[in-house]
Every structure is written in structure tokens, then in C-alpha cells.
Design a protein around this motif. Structure first.
Motif, PDB file in Angstrom:
ATOM      1  N   MET A 189      33.075  50.074  43.218  1.00 42.83           N
ATOM      2  CA  MET A 189      33.817  48.519  43.341  1.00 42.83           C
ATOM      3  C   MET A 189      34.964  48.893  44.653  1.00 42.83           C
ATOM      4  SD  MET A 189      34.481  46.630  39.805  1.00 42.83           S
ATOM      5  CE  MET A 189      32.817  45.812  39.033  1.00 42.83           C
ATOM      6  N   SER A 190      35.041  48.012  45.375  1.00 42.65           N
ATOM      7  CA  SER A 190      36.196  47.999  46.570  1.00 42.65           C
ATOM      8  C   SER A 190      37.527  47.498  46.193  1.00 42.65           C
ATOM      9  CB  SER A 190      35.515  47.288  47.736  1.00 42.65           C
ATOM     10  OG  SER A 190      35.202  45.935  47.570  1.00 42.65           O
ATOM     11  N   ILE A 191      38.408  48.070  46.859  1.00 39.39           N
ATOM     12  CA  ILE A 191      39.711  47.353  46.787  1.00 39.39           C
ATOM     13  C   ILE A 191      39.791  46.934  48.353  1.00 39.39           C
ATOM     14  CG2 ILE A 191      42.218  47.977  46.571  1.00 39.39           C
ATOM     15  CD1 ILE A 191      41.228  50.493  44.871  1.00 39.39           C
ATOM     16  N   GLU A 192      40.546  45.774  48.438  1.00 44.71           N
ATOM     17  CA  GLU A 192      40.958  45.143  49.691  1.00 44.71           C
ATOM     18  C   GLU A 192      42.309  44.449  49.970  1.00 44.71           C
ATOM     19  OE1 GLU A 192      37.666  42.631  51.134  1.00 44.71           O
ATOM     20  OE2 GLU A 192      38.483  42.298  52.947  1.00 44.71           O
ATOM     21  N   ALA A 193      42.835  44.897  50.738  1.00 48.29           N
ATOM     22  CA  ALA A 193      44.339  44.361  51.273  1.00 48.29           C
ATOM     23  C   ALA A 193      43.919  43.338  52.297  1.00 48.29           C
ATOM     24  CB  ALA A 193      45.231  45.110  51.520  1.00 48.29           C
ATOM     25  N   ILE A 239      37.882  50.880  38.920  1.00 51.36           N
ATOM     26  CA  ILE A 239      38.761  51.012  39.840  1.00 51.36           C
ATOM     27  C   ILE A 239      39.962  51.920  39.210  1.00 51.36           C
ATOM     28  CG2 ILE A 239      40.493  49.777  41.476  1.00 51.36           C
ATOM     29  CD1 ILE A 239      38.158  47.778  41.745  1.00 51.36           C
ATOM     30  N   LEU A 240      40.351  52.854  39.892  1.00 51.89           N
ATOM     31  CA  LEU A 240      41.568  53.409  39.084  1.00 51.89           C
ATOM     32  C   LEU A 240      42.883  53.597  40.205  1.00 51.89           C
ATOM     33  CD1 LEU A 240      42.389  54.805  36.749  1.00 51.89           C
ATOM     34  CD2 LEU A 240      41.359  56.868  37.582  1.00 51.89           C
ATOM     35  N   PHE A 258      41.945  41.726  46.848  1.00 49.51           N
ATOM     36  CA  PHE A 258      40.511  41.592  46.448  1.00 49.51           C
ATOM     37  C   PHE A 258      40.196  42.867  45.724  1.00 49.51           C
ATOM     38  CE2 PHE A 258      40.979  38.684  50.039  1.00 49.51           C
ATOM     39  CZ  PHE A 258      40.497  37.376  49.415  1.00 49.51           C
ATOM     40  N   LEU A 259      39.392  42.633  44.559  1.00 49.42           N
ATOM     41  CA  LEU A 259      38.760  43.812  43.940  1.00 49.42           C
ATOM     42  C   LEU A 259      37.595  43.452  43.749  1.00 49.42           C
ATOM     43  CD1 LEU A 259      41.562  44.919  41.312  1.00 49.42           C
ATOM     44  CD2 LEU A 259      41.255  46.250  43.669  1.00 49.42           C
ATOM     45  N   ALA A 260      36.805  44.205  44.202  1.00 48.99           N
ATOM     46  CA  ALA A 260      35.235  44.263  44.122  1.00 48.99           C
ATOM     47  C   ALA A 260      34.703  42.742  44.598  1.00 48.99           C
ATOM     48  CB  ALA A 260      34.633  44.282  42.430  1.00 48.99           C
ATOM     49  N   GLY A 261      35.286  42.449  45.620  1.00 47.56           N
ATOM     50  CA  GLY A 261      35.208  41.147  46.437  1.00 47.56           C
ATOM     51  C   GLY A 261      35.646  39.879  45.839  1.00 47.56           C
ATOM     52  N   LYS A 262      36.823  40.197  44.738  1.00 46.94           N
ATOM     53  CA  LYS A 262      36.984  38.776  44.034  1.00 46.94           C
ATOM     54  C   LYS A 262      38.624  38.778  44.021  1.00 46.94           C
ATOM     55  CE  LYS A 262      33.491  37.946  40.703  1.00 46.94           C
ATOM     56  NZ  LYS A 262      33.167  38.407  39.510  1.00 46.94           N
ATOM     57  N   ALA A 263      39.332  37.667  44.463  1.00 48.09           N
ATOM     58  CA  ALA A 263      40.645  37.431  44.582  1.00 48.09           C
ATOM     59  C   ALA A 263      41.452  38.084  43.277  1.00 48.09           C
ATOM     60  CB  ALA A 263      40.937  36.344  45.196  1.00 48.09           C
ATOM     61  N   VAL A 264      42.373  38.814  43.536  1.00 46.32           N
ATOM     62  CA  VAL A 264      43.068  39.358  42.379  1.00 46.32           C
ATOM     63  C   VAL A 264      43.723  38.044  41.644  1.00 46.32           C
ATOM     64  CG1 VAL A 264      45.116  40.394  41.721  1.00 46.32           C
ATOM     65  CG2 VAL A 264      43.725  41.565  43.225  1.00 46.32           C
ATOM     66  N   ASP A 265      43.194  38.105  40.263  1.00 47.39           N
ATOM     67  CA  ASP A 265      43.795  37.063  39.397  1.00 47.39           C
ATOM     68  C   ASP A 265      44.249  37.801  38.188  1.00 47.39           C
ATOM     69  OD1 ASP A 265      44.219  35.021  37.667  1.00 47.39           O
ATOM     70  OD2 ASP A 265      42.060  34.369  37.719  1.00 47.39           O
ATOM     71  N   SER A 266      45.683  37.853  38.069  1.00 48.14           N
ATOM     72  CA  SER A 266      46.221  38.561  37.091  1.00 48.14           C
ATOM     73  C   SER A 266      46.096  37.817  35.717  1.00 48.14           C
ATOM     74  CB  SER A 266      47.767  38.549  37.130  1.00 48.14           C
ATOM     75  OG  SER A 266      48.389  37.467  37.372  1.00 48.14           O
ATOM     76  N   GLU A 267      45.615  36.500  35.693  1.00 50.68           N
ATOM     77  CA  GLU A 267      45.185  36.118  34.389  1.00 50.68           C
ATOM     78  C   GLU A 267      43.806  36.159  33.730  1.00 50.68           C
ATOM     79  OE1 GLU A 267      47.768  33.624  33.042  1.00 50.68           O
ATOM     80  OE2 GLU A 267      48.882  34.695  34.961  1.00 50.68           O
ATOM     81  N   SER A 268      43.185  36.760  34.835  1.00 51.74           N
ATOM     82  CA  SER A 268      41.705  37.055  34.482  1.00 51.74           C
ATOM     83  C   SER A 268      41.438  38.229  33.438  1.00 51.74           C
ATOM     84  CB  SER A 268      40.786  36.782  35.580  1.00 51.74           C
ATOM     85  OG  SER A 268      39.721  37.457  35.239  1.00 51.74           O
ATOM     86  N   ASN A 307      38.351  45.698  34.864  1.00 48.53           N
ATOM     87  CA  ASN A 307      37.790  46.590  36.192  1.00 48.53           C
ATOM     88  C   ASN A 307      39.000  47.518  36.519  1.00 48.53           C
ATOM     89  OD1 ASN A 307      35.340  45.420  36.249  1.00 48.53           O
ATOM     90  ND2 ASN A 307      36.010  43.819  37.642  1.00 48.53           N
ATOM     91  N   ILE A 308      39.938  47.531  36.009  1.00 52.54           N
ATOM     92  CA  ILE A 308      41.011  48.261  36.923  1.00 52.54           C
ATOM     93  C   ILE A 308      42.029  49.213  35.797  1.00 52.54           C
ATOM     94  CG2 ILE A 308      43.071  48.158  38.044  1.00 52.54           C
ATOM     95  CD1 ILE A 308      42.787  45.334  38.436  1.00 52.54           C
ATOM     96  N   GLY A 309      41.996  50.394  36.242  1.00 53.41           N
ATOM     97  CA  GLY A 309      42.895  51.166  35.318  1.00 53.41           C
ATOM     98  C   GLY A 309      44.289  51.340  36.219  1.00 53.41           C
TER      99      GLY A 309
END
Ligand code: ADP
Length: 238
Positions: free
Chosen positions: A1-5, A154-155, A60-70, A76-78
Motif C-alpha cells: 500500500m502506498s503513502i502519498e503526500a 504500512i509501518l 493519502f494512504l493506499a490511495g485514500k485520503a487520511v481520515d483519522s476517524e475511520s 492499515n497503519i502501524g
């Protein structure tokens, strides 16, 4: 999964701590996020993991906008924070059980997964010890264990070797490398040799701006070598 800024910016008052960062980290890479103290590494990482909101731009993580509520996003993140917050009065295994509950790891697989992670992180002998009796190196292992317990793809590790002695650094580096398969790892450090030792690629940040995004080989090929590369990219701008 990708990480994108994408144009990621963060202002603290008038200070632009992170200034229009753009980068992508692809699956299977260990990428070093290198920069001097105060460069903006932790601030960027906190935006990537949804702990603070960007002033502008998006992560974006795995192409999805970072949403801290979700919950889906968090699965997906460590994340290992720079200060590695641990409940130091807890026993290692007890702490991991506590984290497994927070991570909603199903009860029926919890003890197997905890044991797997204890083995992976080299904590077999320490699992029944209190965290506050462990050396800093072993406490970092516990921090990494909690970050991978839910098996995230993703770590993100903020200065995981900072404050360790050379042997402990080496151990933690090998541990991080052993976690690479099938994962995307972003690892921040202000120490050039740390990034050189374990990363395929580096992102270099200085005063909140991305100054380099290249493979380790390219950085080593810089005239004067890697340390010259680092000096050149981090020198104060007139
Ligand atoms: P690094 O992780 O590279 O050491 P940081 O992201 O922690 O850098 O900090 C970048 C800049 O933002 C520094 O100048 C720091 O003092 C400032 N900063 C970080 N956090 C805050 C905060 N919560 N409030 C105000 N300024 C901050």
C-alpha cells in the motif's frame, strides 16, 4: 500500500513547519525520511497517520485520503511515535494484550498473534517482565511489537533508533528490515548512517521542504559521496 503526500503544509502560528511536501512511497520499500532536528519529520508523520490535520494539502494512504476517524484507515497503519509511549508499569505480554483489545484483534486469534509478534520482535525472554525493567533497546522492540500487532501493511516509525547504543541500533535496524516483506515502511532519522544502513530510498527534508527524493544509490553517487550530499542538501540557505 502506498503513502502519498500532496502539497502537505503545516503552520504552527506563523512558522511553516512543513512546506508543500509532495512524495509517494510504494509498497515493499523501506524509505528513510531524513533531516536534521526540527526539519519537520515528526510533523509530517503525524499528518500521515492522522494525528494532526494539515494546514493545507492532503495525505493519502493506499490511495485514500487520511481520515483519522475511520477504522478502516487505522487498520492499515502501524505507528511508532518518537517518544514511544508505553505503559511502563505493565508486563510486556499484558501490554500487548491491552493493545490487541484496542486494535480489536478477534479474541480467538489474539493469543496466537501476540505470541507470533513476541517471537518476531525477539521478546520471548522478556514477555513476562515489566516494561520499566527493560533496556531502551528492548523497550523499542515493545514499541515496534505494538505497532505491528494488527499486521498493518504500512509501518511508520518516527526515529526508532534514536537514543540507542550502537548494538541496540543494529538490532532494531535488523528487526525493521525483517518486517519489510509485503509492507511499506517509512522510517525517520536525523542520522545519515542509519538511513544508509537500511533504506532503499530516501526523502530528505530541511526547514520543512523536500530537498531530495532519490534512491540510496543516487545519493551515494553524489560528488563527494553521501555525507557531502547530506551537507549540501541541509545547509542553511542564504
Ligand atoms: P523533526 O521531527 O524533524 O525534528 P518537528 O516536526 O518536530 O521536526 O518540528 C518542526 C518544527 O516545528 C520545529 O521548528 C518545531 O519547533 C516546530 N514544532 C513542532 N511541533 C510544534 C508544536 N506543537 N507547536 C509549535 N511548533 C512546533
Amino acid at each position: 500500500m502506498s503513502i502519498e503526500a500532496k502539497n502537505l503544509c503545516k503552520k504552527y502560528g506563523k512558522q511553516l513547519a512543513v512546506n508543500a511536501l509532495n512524495f509517494t512511497v510504494e509498497t515493499g520499500q523501506i524509505v528513510g525520511f531524513l533531516g536534521p532536528n526540527g526539519a519537520g519529520k515528526s510533523t509530517t508523520i503525524k499528518m500521515l497517520v492522522g494525528l494532526i490535520k494539515p494546514s493545507s494539502g492532503e495525505a493519502f494512504l493506499a490511495g485514500k485520503a487520511v481520515d483519522s476517524e475511520s477504522w478502516e484507515f487505522k487498520k492499515n497503519i502501524g505507528y511508532l511515535a518518537e517518544d514511544n509511549p508505553l505503559y511502563t508499569d505493565m508486563y510486556v505480554k499484558e501490554f500487548l494484550e491491552f493493545i490487541a483489545d484496542i486494535q480489536k484483534i478477534p479474541q480467538e486469534i489474539q493469543s496466537k498473534r501476540i505470541q507470533e509478534v513476541i517471537e518476531l520482535t525477539g521478546l520471548i525472554k522478556e514477555q513476562h517482565k515489566k516494561i520499566n525493567t527493560l533496556s531502551k533497546g528492548y523497550q523499542q522492540r515493545v514499541g515496534i511489537a505494538q505497532a505491528i500487532l494488527h499486521n498493518p501493511s504500512i509501518l511508520i516509525l518516527d526515529e526508532p533508533t534514536s537514543g540507542l547504543d550502537p548494538n541496540q541500533m543494529e538490532d532494531i535496524r535488523s528487526l525493521i528490515q525483517s518486517l519489510k516483506t509485503g509492507r511499506t515502511i517509512l522510517f525517520s532519522s536525523h542520522i545519515l548512517s542509519e538511513v544508509e544502513a537500511i533504506c532503499d530510498r530516501l526523502l530528505l527534508i530541511n526547514h520543512g521542504k523536500l530537498e531530495a527524493d532519490c534512491s540510496m544509490e543516487e545519493a551515494k553517487g553524489f560528488p563527494g559521496g553521501l555525507s557531502q550530499f547530506f551537507q549540501e542538501k541541509t545547509k542553511a540557505k542564504a
